[in-house]
Structure formats: structure tokens, C-alpha cells
Design a protein around this motif. Structure first.
Motif, PDB file in Angstrom:
ATOM      1  N   HIS A 172      36.543  41.535  46.368  1.00 13.00           N
ATOM      2  CA  HIS A 172      36.279  40.208  46.237  1.00 13.00           C
ATOM      3  C   HIS A 172      36.385  39.940  44.823  1.00 13.00           C
ATOM      4  O   HIS A 172      36.917  38.752  44.490  1.00 13.00           O
ATOM      5  N   ARG A 173      35.902  40.560  43.959  1.00 12.33           N
ATOM      6  CA  ARG A 173      35.980  40.258  42.462  1.00 12.33           C
ATOM      7  C   ARG A 173      37.313  40.409  41.753  1.00 12.33           C
ATOM      8  O   ARG A 173      37.728  39.568  41.100  1.00 12.33           O
ATOM      9  N   LEU A 174      38.004  41.453  42.330  1.00 16.32           N
ATOM     10  CA  LEU A 174      39.584  41.601  41.823  1.00 16.32           C
ATOM     11  C   LEU A 174      40.409  40.439  42.304  1.00 16.32           C
ATOM     12  O   LEU A 174      41.335  40.265  41.792  1.00 16.32           O
ATOM     13  N   SER A 175      39.995  39.762  43.333  1.00 16.12           N
ATOM     14  CA  SER A 175      40.764  38.580  43.959  1.00 16.12           C
ATOM     15  C   SER A 175      40.945  37.513  42.832  1.00 16.12           C
ATOM     16  O   SER A 175      41.794  36.774  43.099  1.00 16.12           O
ATOM     17  N   SER A 176      40.046  37.265  41.967  1.00 12.02           N
ATOM     18  CA  SER A 176      39.988  36.073  40.961  1.00 12.02           C
ATOM     19  C   SER A 176      40.789  36.594  39.544  1.00 12.02           C
ATOM     20  O   SER A 176      40.995  35.655  38.783  1.00 12.02           O
ATOM     21  N   ILE A 177      41.052  37.819  39.736  1.00 12.07           N
ATOM     22  CA  ILE A 177      41.725  38.211  38.238  1.00 12.07           C
ATOM     23  C   ILE A 177      43.184  37.639  38.021  1.00 12.07           C
ATOM     24  O   ILE A 177      43.765  37.408  39.158  1.00 12.07           O
ATOM     25  N   GLU A 178      43.477  36.977  37.025  1.00 15.25           N
ATOM     26  CA  GLU A 178      44.773  36.347  36.620  1.00 15.25           C
ATOM     27  C   GLU A 178      45.915  37.197  35.885  1.00 15.25           C
ATOM     28  O   GLU A 178      45.289  37.932  34.962  1.00 15.25           O
ATOM     29  N   PRO A 179      47.153  37.316  35.823  1.00 14.95           N
ATOM     30  CA  PRO A 179      47.763  36.688  37.219  1.00 14.95           C
ATOM     31  C   PRO A 179      47.227  37.325  38.567  1.00 14.95           C
ATOM     32  O   PRO A 179      46.797  38.479  38.482  1.00 14.95           O
ATOM     33  N   ARG A 180      46.942  36.526  39.438  1.00  7.61           N
ATOM     34  CA  ARG A 180      46.503  36.838  40.772  1.00  7.61           C
ATOM     35  C   ARG A 180      47.308  38.075  41.377  1.00  7.61           C
ATOM     36  O   ARG A 180      48.558  38.270  41.272  1.00  7.61           O
ATOM     37  N   PRO A 181      46.607  38.909  42.000  1.00  4.44           N
ATOM     38  CA  PRO A 181      47.342  39.959  42.791  1.00  4.44           C
ATOM     39  C   PRO A 181      48.361  39.664  43.862  1.00  4.44           C
ATOM     40  O   PRO A 181      48.041  38.681  44.319  1.00  4.44           O
ATOM     41  N   ARG A 182      49.296  40.299  44.095  1.00  3.01           N
ATOM     42  CA  ARG A 182      50.108  40.127  45.257  1.00  3.01           C
ATOM     43  C   ARG A 182      49.668  40.418  46.578  1.00  3.01           C
ATOM     44  O   ARG A 182      50.011  40.022  47.475  1.00  3.01           O
ATOM     45  N   LEU A 183      48.629  41.396  46.557  1.00  4.23           N
ATOM     46  CA  LEU A 183      47.938  41.891  47.850  1.00  4.23           C
ATOM     47  C   LEU A 183      46.842  42.685  47.209  1.00  4.23           C
ATOM     48  O   LEU A 183      46.771  43.398  46.290  1.00  4.23           O
TER      49      LEU A 183
END
Length: 443
Positions: free
Chosen positions: A254-265
Motif C-alpha cells: 500500500h505504501r509502495l503504491s504512492s512512490i514516484e515515479p509510480r510502479p508499473r506493477l
């Protein structure tokens, strides 16, 4: 919005055709395609009447249909002639690619002709904005072509061997969804479509005119060519991390999802599902797993976050083969591996919402043996809730409980058009006035 869990078919919408019409169409197609272009052999019909719906114990118990004949066009120009012949004989046409979908959408409900598009696999052109290919081109080949030109697809499905037409007709999301949403939300820039009419021809559609034909299961037209979006290639790293508990892993995802640039998956599983996945040093027995396709610029921040969340990085890999491998361990695939490890035991429901993380324990208790496979989506969490299958009523009864927890539910146990069904029905009434394109898809 919840879809009904079980689709109970009726004869409503069955075209009025018989064996004589099928025989006449077979003669027409023989003249068009030659003897290698059509088949009525049992093995060919069996293959053309099967898709990934074996994942559903509910669909597996139903007779979803069997084709009467199958044909294999080898040029785009012959597809309109095939459709014209079928319409003239009143025989329904069900279009399919590799048949990797899980919902029975390419199984011909009332028999008739299956139009196998896998021989139309040419890739025509790639620019800095789009790639154009025939409907039978495999998504893995499109992604490889894009990488070779310094680009990447906006998205591709977890079943990378699926075809472009199949992904647009029956797919929804995949690698790249976190940034771009689902495949009917701007992925497609142009289509060549054949309508189900007596004067069928290739119709070229662009922009907003093309969008209505995406995710329609082929009921409104046969997709022959498509242009879809690409973007500049990013430098990706495939990160595998393990955690001591499912809760820790899901919180970290959930926390990784907001990292920029955004993950591809981003995908995450608890220890039991991880154990069912293909053997890999990055999957540690007894530990939960988070895996993601991370932009190299965000690698340090991501690994720091993992460590801070109580996890440890098990592997960091790079290259197109690694990104594709990680993609094939997302979406429905962990459920498939779980079912393979323990046959005739598991079913799944597609679920969405942040409650999957914030109320994880309550969500998993809805079904006996409940285990959630988590995906990060476009602005939300979603995933596959696996449970031990007892009967169809048990599956239905869990929907209300999930909704009370704030979880949205979509059923993978249905074969009907499930996205803007009334709009699609109105479109099909215009483009398929005799109701011959993949009929039986309405409730």
C-alpha cells in the motif's frame, strides 16, 4: 457495483439456424479459405470451445456451448467476407484469440462459427505514441517490439501470450494499470472493426469512436486491427521482498503504491499462496511476498521503505524477460497456481477497495480458508479473494458481507457483458442487427 455471481442461461437471443445453415456456411467458407482454412474436426472444435473458465467451479459445472465449425482467416481482407457469409446463412459468429480469458466469453453459447484470429498476428507500425497490429498479435510480441524501439506499452495483461484483440475485447487491466487505468480508459487510439451486417466491410474508427468497442466480448463487432498507446521506455527493476506476515506485506505494498515515479506493477501474497507459486529463490517458504516493477529512480526509496516496514529484499532483477516473468505472477495467476497445487479446492472473487488492506483480517474471514492476493490498481487496491469452494450459494452469500466491509465485488463466475451492458446492447443493436455476434451475452 456487484455483478450477479451465477449466470443462468436461457434460449433468449438464440439465432434461428440449423444444421443445414451450418453446412451451407461450411461450403461458403471452403470456397473463401480453402480446405486448411476451416475445420469441423472434434479436436479443433474442442479447442475452439474452451477458455480459461476452468478456474471457476461454477462455470465448469455449466454447459457454456460448443461450436459447429471453426475458421482461420489469414488476411484481414477476408474477415468481412466471412462475416457476410455467416450473416447470409443466419449462423452466429464468436470471435476468439488465444482463449486465455477466465469468464467463458469466447465460448459460443449457441454453437455456430468460431472465428479464430490467431493467424492475423502482424505488427504494422510503431511510432513514439502508438503501435498498430492485427488482432491476433500476441501482447508479449507487442511489448518486445516496443522495447526494441525505446518505448513500452501503456499496459499489457498478466497472460502475456493473449492476443491484442482478445485483450481489448475481453480483458480489463494489467501491467501498467497503476498509472493508466484499465484498457477502456484511453489505451486504444484506433480500431478496424467488422460489423455483423449483410454488407460487412472493414470500418476504421479513431479516438472516441473506437472506445465503445473495447471490453464488449465481440458482441458489437469483430476487431481486426488496433492501434494502442505506447510511451517512452523507463528503466525498470523487478524487486522481490519477503515479510514475516501478510499484514506487513500488504501494508508495505500500500505504501509502495504512492512512490514516484509510480510502479508499473505491484503484487502481494501471504505465505500459503507464495508456496504455490513457481519455485524461485526470491520466494521464501513461510514468508509473505511483495513484488513490483519499480522505476530505477525509485529503487533506493523503495528498498528503504521495505526495510522500514519490516521486510527484506530477496532479489532485484532487470530486463524485459524479468518484467514479463513478474507480470505473469500477478492478477489471476496466483489463484491459478493455488488451484494447480490443490485441485478442486479453491475459487476466487475479484475484489477492490482500500478495505482489502485496512480490514484485511475481516475480508479474509468472509470465506472459509480466505486468502487475498493483492494488486495495486489505478488509485485503489484490488485483488483476488480465494476461498475453499463448497457450493454456489456459499459464493453468493459472501458478496453482501464483503460489501458491508466496504469491498467492491466483481464475479469471475459469469459469461455476460458486464461493463456498461445497456450501452453495449444499444451499440450492438446498430452494428449487429440480427444478433449474430457472440449471442447469449445478456442477462
Amino acid at each position: 457495483m456487484t455483478s450477479p455471481v451465477i449466470a443462468v442461461g436461457t434460449d433468449d437471443g438464440r439465432p434461428d439456424f440449423g444444421p443445414g445453415d451450418v453446412d451451407a456456411l461450411a461450403d461458403d467458407l471452403l470456397a473463401l479459405l480453402g480446405p486448411r482454412g476451416i475445420s469441423t474436426l472434434p479436436r479443433a472444435l474442442e479447442r475452439a470451445g474452451r477458455d480459461g473458465s476452468g478456474m471457476s467451479p461454477i462455470l465448469s459445472a455449466q454447459d457454456l456451448g460448443t461450436p459447429d465449425l471453426v475458421c482461420y482467416p489469414r488476411t484481414a481482407e477476408v474477415v468481412p467476407a466471412i462475416v457476410r457469409a455467416a450473416v447470409a446463412r443466419g449462423v452466429p459468429v464468436t470471435t476468439r484469440g488465444k482463449g486465455t480469458g477466465n469468464y467463458g466469453q469466447v465460448i459460443p453459447r449457441f454453437g455456430g462459427l468460431v472465428l479464430d484470429m490467431t493467424s492475423l498476428n502482424g505488427i504494422h507500425e510503431i511510432t513514439d505514441q502508438t503501435i498498430t497490429a492485427q488482432a491476433g498479435a500476441r501482447m508479449i510480441n507487442l511489448e518486445q517490439t516496443a522495447w526494441g524501439s525505446g518505448s513500452q506499452l501503456w499496459m499489457y495483461p498478466s497472460t502475456v501470450q493473449s492476443t491484442l484483440g482478445g485483450f481489448l475485447g475481453g480483458g480489463s487491466a494489467g501491467t501498467g494499470t497503476i498509472v493508466h487505468g484499465r484498457n477502456h480508459e484511453g489505451f486504444v487510439t484506433a480500431l478496424d472493426v467488422v460489423y455483423g451486417t449483410e454488407d460487412a466491410e472493414l470500418v476504421h474508427l479513431e479516438g472516441d469512436d473506437a472506445q465503445p468497442f473495447v471490453h464488449t466480448y465481440g458482441v458489437a463487432g469483430v476487431i481486426v486491427n488496433a492501434s494502442v498507446r505506447v510511451e517512452p521506455l523507463q528503466e525498470w527493476r523487478c524487486v522481490y521482498a519477503s515479510f514475516g506476515s501478510t499484514r506487513e506485506a500488504f501494508d508495505a505494498a500500500h505504501r509502495l503504491s504512492s512512490i514516484e515515479p509510480r510502479p508499473r506493477l505491484l503484487s502481494a501474497d501471504g505465505p500459503t499462496v507464495v508456496e504455490a507459486l513457481p519455485a524461485d529463490p526470491a520466494f521464501v517458504r513461510g514468508r509473505a511476498n511483495v513484488r513490483g516493477i519499480i522505476d530505477a529512480r525509485a529503487l533506493e526509496e523503495s528498498t528503504d521503505l521495505i526495510a522500514g516496514a519490516g521486510g527484506r529484499v530477496e532479489a532485484v532483477r532487470e530486463g524485459i524477460a524479468e518484467t514479463i516473468k513478474l507480470s505473469t505472477l500477478s492478477y489471476n495467476h496466483p489463484t491459478w497456481w493455488l488451484q494447480k497445487a490443490q485441485p478442486d479446492r479453491w475459487f476466487h472473487m475479484e475484489v477492490r477497495g482500500d478495505a482489502l488492506v485496512t480490514r484485511l483480517e475481516e475480508v479474509e474471514k468472509v470465506y472459509e480458508g480466505g486468502m487475498l492476493h493483492l494488486e495495486v490498481g489505478h488509485g485503489m487496491m484490488f485483488g483476488m479473494l480465494n476461498g475453499i469452494y463448497c457450493n454456489a450459494q456459499q459464493v453468493i452469500d459472501g458478496v453482501a458481507a464483503l460489501e458491508e466491509l466496504g469491498v467492491g465485488v466483481h464475479s469471475p463466475h459469469q459469461w455476460y457483458v458486464d461493463l456498461d451492458a445497456e450501452r453495449v446492447k444499444a451499440l450492438a443493436a446498430r452494428t449487429d442487427p440480427k444478433g449474430l455476434l457472440n449471442p447469449g451475452r445478456w442477462m
